[in-house]
Design a protein around this motif. Structure first.
Motif, PDB file in Angstrom:
ATOM      1  N   GLU A 167       9.565  -7.382 -14.643  1.00 51.61           N
ATOM      2  CA  GLU A 167       8.968  -8.581 -14.052  1.00 51.61           C
ATOM      3  C   GLU A 167       7.518  -8.341 -13.642  1.00 51.61           C
ATOM      4  OE1 GLU A 167      11.363  -9.983 -10.876  1.00 51.61           O
ATOM      5  OE2 GLU A 167      13.115 -10.450 -12.141  1.00 51.61           O
ATOM      6  N   LEU A 168       7.200  -7.065 -13.359  1.00 54.94           N
ATOM      7  CA  LEU A 168       5.844  -6.727 -12.933  1.00 54.94           C
ATOM      8  C   LEU A 168       4.838  -6.910 -14.068  1.00 54.94           C
ATOM      9  CD1 LEU A 168       4.807  -5.844 -10.183  1.00 54.94           C
ATOM     10  CD2 LEU A 168       4.897  -3.460 -10.951  1.00 54.94           C
ATOM     11  N   LEU A 169       5.321  -6.806 -15.287  1.00 52.60           N
ATOM     12  CA  LEU A 169       4.451  -7.058 -16.437  1.00 52.60           C
ATOM     13  C   LEU A 169       4.001  -8.515 -16.473  1.00 52.60           C
ATOM     14  CD1 LEU A 169       5.876  -5.138 -19.545  1.00 52.60           C
ATOM     15  CD2 LEU A 169       3.626  -4.903 -18.506  1.00 52.60           C
ATOM     16  N   THR A 170       4.873  -9.399 -16.005  1.00 56.72           N
ATOM     17  CA  THR A 170       4.559 -10.831 -16.007  1.00 56.72           C
ATOM     18  C   THR A 170       3.746 -11.233 -14.784  1.00 56.72           C
ATOM     19  OG1 THR A 170       6.643 -11.253 -17.165  1.00 56.72           O
ATOM     20  CG2 THR A 170       5.542 -13.137 -16.143  1.00 56.72           C
ATOM     21  N   SER A 171       4.195 -10.794 -13.611  1.00 60.12           N
ATOM     22  CA  SER A 171       3.507 -11.179 -12.374  1.00 60.12           C
ATOM     23  C   SER A 171       2.205 -10.420 -12.176  1.00 60.12           C
ATOM     24  CB  SER A 171       4.431 -10.947 -11.174  1.00 60.12           C
ATOM     25  OG  SER A 171       4.768  -9.570 -11.061  1.00 60.12           O
ATOM     26  N   GLY A 172       2.160  -9.186 -12.655  1.00 64.45           N
ATOM     27  CA  GLY A 172       0.957  -8.375 -12.522  1.00 64.45           C
ATOM     28  C   GLY A 172       0.947  -7.529 -11.260  1.00 64.45           C
ATOM     29  N   VAL A 173       0.102  -6.495 -11.275  1.00 59.35           N
ATOM     30  CA  VAL A 173      -0.014  -5.549 -10.165  1.00 59.35           C
ATOM     31  C   VAL A 173      -1.147  -5.985  -9.237  1.00 59.35           C
ATOM     32  CG1 VAL A 173      -0.409  -3.122  -9.573  1.00 59.35           C
ATOM     33  CG2 VAL A 173       0.822  -3.711 -11.670  1.00 59.35           C
ATOM     34  N   ASP A 174      -0.986  -5.717  -7.937  1.00 61.33           N
ATOM     35  CA  ASP A 174      -2.005  -6.115  -6.965  1.00 61.33           C
ATOM     36  C   ASP A 174      -3.201  -5.169  -6.943  1.00 61.33           C
ATOM     37  OD1 ASP A 174      -0.567  -8.344  -6.128  1.00 61.33           O
ATOM     38  OD2 ASP A 174       0.554  -7.184  -4.644  1.00 61.33           O
ATOM     39  N   GLY A 175      -2.948  -3.870  -7.114  1.00 60.53           N
ATOM     40  CA  GLY A 175      -4.041  -2.901  -7.019  1.00 60.53           C
ATOM     41  C   GLY A 175      -3.841  -1.711  -7.930  1.00 60.53           C
ATOM     42  N   ILE A 176      -4.929  -1.252  -8.547  1.00 59.52           N
ATOM     43  CA  ILE A 176      -4.900  -0.067  -9.410  1.00 59.52           C
ATOM     44  C   ILE A 176      -6.114   0.796  -9.084  1.00 59.52           C
ATOM     45  CG2 ILE A 176      -4.954   0.811 -11.781  1.00 59.52           C
ATOM     46  CD1 ILE A 176      -3.690  -1.781 -12.717  1.00 59.52           C
ATOM     47  N   LEU A 177      -5.893   2.094  -8.997  1.00 64.82           N
ATOM     48  CA  LEU A 177      -6.970   3.044  -8.715  1.00 64.82           C
ATOM     49  C   LEU A 177      -7.041   4.090  -9.816  1.00 64.82           C
ATOM     50  CD1 LEU A 177      -9.094   4.460  -6.881  1.00 64.82           C
ATOM     51  CD2 LEU A 177      -7.161   5.642  -5.765  1.00 64.82           C
ATOM     52  N   MET A 178      -8.271   4.385 -10.265  1.00 63.61           N
ATOM     53  CA  MET A 178      -8.515   5.473 -11.208  1.00 63.61           C
ATOM     54  C   MET A 178      -9.603   6.369 -10.614  1.00 63.61           C
ATOM     55  SD  MET A 178      -8.684   3.279 -14.779  1.00 63.61           S
ATOM     56  CE  MET A 178      -8.560   4.672 -15.884  1.00 63.61           C
ATOM     57  N   ASP A 179      -9.255   7.613 -10.334  1.00 61.75           N
ATOM     58  CA  ASP A 179     -10.217   8.612  -9.859  1.00 61.75           C
ATOM     59  C   ASP A 179     -10.399   9.609 -10.998  1.00 61.75           C
ATOM     60  OD1 ASP A 179     -11.636  10.657  -8.738  1.00 61.75           O
ATOM     61  OD2 ASP A 179     -10.303  10.984  -7.032  1.00 61.75           O
ATOM     62  N   LEU A 180     -11.521   9.514 -11.702  1.00 59.90           N
ATOM     63  CA  LEU A 180     -11.713  10.257 -12.935  1.00 59.90           C
ATOM     64  C   LEU A 180     -12.193  11.693 -12.721  1.00 59.90           C
ATOM     65  CD1 LEU A 180     -13.435   7.404 -14.982  1.00 59.90           C
ATOM     66  CD2 LEU A 180     -11.003   8.001 -14.896  1.00 59.90           C
ATOM     67  N   GLY A 181     -12.375  12.080 -11.484  1.00 61.11           N
ATOM     68  CA  GLY A 181     -12.844  13.432 -11.206  1.00 61.11           C
ATOM     69  C   GLY A 181     -11.750  14.474 -11.315  1.00 61.11           C
ATOM     70  N   MET A 182     -12.183  15.707 -11.505  1.00 60.54           N
ATOM     71  CA  MET A 182     -11.238  16.822 -11.519  1.00 60.54           C
ATOM     72  C   MET A 182     -10.999  17.276 -10.091  1.00 60.54           C
ATOM     73  SD  MET A 182     -12.655  19.101 -14.662  1.00 60.54           S
ATOM     74  CE  MET A 182     -11.350  20.280 -14.321  1.00 60.54           C
ATOM     75  N   SER A 183      -9.770  17.629  -9.797  1.00 62.54           N
ATOM     76  CA  SER A 183      -9.461  18.096  -8.454  1.00 62.54           C
ATOM     77  C   SER A 183      -9.924  19.540  -8.285  1.00 62.54           C
ATOM     78  CB  SER A 183      -7.960  18.003  -8.188  1.00 62.54           C
ATOM     79  OG  SER A 183      -7.255  18.945  -8.976  1.00 62.54           O
ATOM     80  N   SER A 184     -10.191  19.921  -7.047  1.00 64.23           N
ATOM     81  CA  SER A 184     -10.626  21.284  -6.766  1.00 64.23           C
ATOM     82  C   SER A 184      -9.577  22.300  -7.178  1.00 64.23           C
ATOM     83  CB  SER A 184     -10.935  21.424  -5.269  1.00 64.23           C
ATOM     84  OG  SER A 184     -11.982  20.569  -4.896  1.00 64.23           O
ATOM     85  N   MET A 185      -8.311  21.916  -7.091  1.00 65.56           N
ATOM     86  CA  MET A 185      -7.267  22.882  -7.456  1.00 65.56           C
ATOM     87  C   MET A 185      -7.278  23.148  -8.957  1.00 65.56           C
ATOM     88  SD  MET A 185      -3.877  20.532  -6.853  1.00 65.56           S
ATOM     89  CE  MET A 185      -3.668  18.937  -7.626  1.00 65.56           C
ATOM     90  N   GLN A 186      -7.755  22.209  -9.753  1.00 62.61           N
ATOM     91  CA  GLN A 186      -7.882  22.445 -11.187  1.00 62.61           C
ATOM     92  C   GLN A 186      -9.092  23.313 -11.491  1.00 62.61           C
ATOM     93  OE1 GLN A 186      -8.018  18.304 -12.278  1.00 62.61           O
ATOM     94  NE2 GLN A 186      -5.936  18.323 -13.111  1.00 62.61           N
ATOM     95  N   ILE A 187     -10.210  23.013 -10.832  1.00 64.35           N
ATOM     96  CA  ILE A 187     -11.429  23.788 -11.063  1.00 64.35           C
ATOM     97  C   ILE A 187     -11.258  25.223 -10.596  1.00 64.35           C
ATOM     98  CG2 ILE A 187     -13.870  23.993 -10.461  1.00 64.35           C
ATOM     99  CD1 ILE A 187     -13.927  20.952 -10.143  1.00 64.35           C
TER     100      ILE A 187
END
Length: 435
Positions: A190-210
């Motif tokens: 049903e969420l595909l039809t009604s849609g999501v209220d909020g989306i976040l994309m943080d494209l940075g690398m985390s310190s634990m990866q670096i």
């Protein structure tokens, strides 16, 4: 009647202030001025007025950079940031206060997707701020980050005493955000039809990866030339450096690293194959260090050149730019009416794609865009929102037929946050809202 003279008094230029230069008008009466004449006894004491010192090229670049962005005026709280970091010394969520403004308590958030879960710093803060949240989805391709995030959110939910939070459906999946549409359909049709209220994309690398030398992302810590965000991926940086055609290696350095000396480095990398090739981050770093001083880019130091080379290889290994562009469209399509997509990018290639894709999205059926300037904050009711409060973080918006960009210029970290966390210097936040 005394004549008056209107003078404009300029405040000193501060390239680190979002308001680059301001002026005030002051009226001065001639009767109050003591004007010297050539016959005056003190005429020998002449005032030496110097012309303003011209800005250096570096200062000019900094000034131009400030003009193209909006520094956050959010009050920075280091103790609050510590609360959502992994530990006291590393990996703090970038622009956390600004993200909480985008998804403020006045913004009804019933469903939320964190496309780049990482250590769940942003997600933890969002969950705490929105007890009305009914569906939460967290995505990450890194199994180590996925495991830490799951444990952290599970612990958070146990400690929060709230009936509404206990009813929230939580889905933490080991998936790439390019599959967001498929994920939403699997979680809740049903969420595909009604849609999501909020989306976040943080494209940075985390310190634990670096900081994990075994991942191959670190310039200073020796490790394998891996650089895969998804350990299940087949392509590594070592494969590119030792087996790809020289022209492709050069293209990667030029297009993905924006490295001016790409041709010189391309030849050095190919020559290294004759001696057995490059097999560790130390091998690559030493090659760059030993050759950079001979090139034009060496004036900035080998570390900056190495950073560009490592960035180029990481982008190529993970096909980041193509994935990003496709995913932005998928994320926007997944939003419901009034839903918001916030994206934090960390280098010019990413930010360029985010900016252009947002413009393409809102201008699907309009040849021209409308820019609206709100110096003192924007009243959401004026631009079709169902919110009652003003949102003072919004300065300029770009309106189109399909949506509205809430950040004509990207929001960057405050000076205080930069001092606290140097890795946030290049972070840029852009936000788009669906009608």
């Amino acid at each position: 009647m005394a004549r008056t003279l209107a003078l404009k008094l300029y405040k000193p230029l501060n390239i680190f202030s979002p308001q680059i230069i301001t002026t005030t008008t002051t009226t001065i009466s001639f009767s109050t001025l003591h004007c010297r004449t050539p016959s005056s006894s003190s005429s020998k004491k002449t005032q030496n007025y110097k012309n303003p010192t011209p800005l250096s090229p570096k200062s000019k670049m900094a000034l131009e950079g400030e003009k193209r962005r909006t520094r956050s005026d959010k009050l920075f709280n280091a103790d609050y940031i510590h609360q959502f970091g992994i530990d006291k010394d590393s990996h703090f969520p970038v622009l956390l206060g600004e993200i909480l403004d985008v998804f403020s308590s006045s913004f009804r958030l019933r469903s939320f997707i964190d496309c780049t879960l990482g250590a769940a710093g942003h997600s933890s803060a969002i969950i705490q701020a929105h007890p009305e949240l009914q569906t939460y989805i967290g995505l990450d391709v890194d199994p180590i980050a996925h495991g830490k995030a799951r444990a952290r959110i599970d612990s958070l939910l146990k400690n929060i005493q709230s009936d509404s939070i206990s009813d929230m459906k939580v889905h933490i999946l080991l998936k790439n955000f390019k599959h967001i549409r498929k994920v939403v359909g699997l979680v809740d049709d049903e969420l595909l039809t009604s849609g999501v209220d909020g989306i976040l994309m943080d494209l940075g690398m985390s310190s634990m990866q670096i900081d994990d030398s075994g991942r191959g992302f670190s310039i200073l810590n020796n490790g394998p030339l891996d650089m895969r965000m998804d350990p299940e991926g087949s392509l590594t940086a070592e494969d590119i450096l030792n087996s790809w055609p020289a022209t492709e290696v050069g293209r990667i350095l030029r297009d993905y690293g924006e490295e001016s000396n790409w041709y010189f480095l391309q030849n050095k990398i190919v020559q290294a194959r004759l001696g057995g090739g490059l097999h560790s981050t130390a091998d690559l770093a030493n090659l760059i260090r030993s050759t950079t001083y001979k090139t034009k880019g060496g004036r900035q130091g080998w570390i900056k050149t190495a950073s560009r080379v490592f960035q180029a290889l990481r982008i190529a290994v993970n096909d980041e730019l193509k994935t990003l562009e496709q995913s932005l469209y998928s994320c926007f399509k997944s939003l419901g009416p009034g839903g918001r997509l916030a994206v934090i990018s960390f280098h010019s290639l990413e930010d360029r794609i985010v900016k252009q894709t947002f413009l393409d999205i809102i201008n699907n059926r309009l040849a021209e865009k409308e820019i609206v300037d709100y110096k003192d904050g924007v009243d959401p009711t004026e631009i079709g929102y169902d919110l009652a409060e003003k949102e003072h973080w919004i300065k300029q918006v770009v309106k189109g037929s399909g949506g509205i960009i809430l950040t004509k210029r990207p929001i960057t970290a405050s000076m205080e946050e930069e001092s606290f966390n140097s890795r946030c210097r290049s972070a840029k936040l852009r936000v788009i809202q669906k009608y």
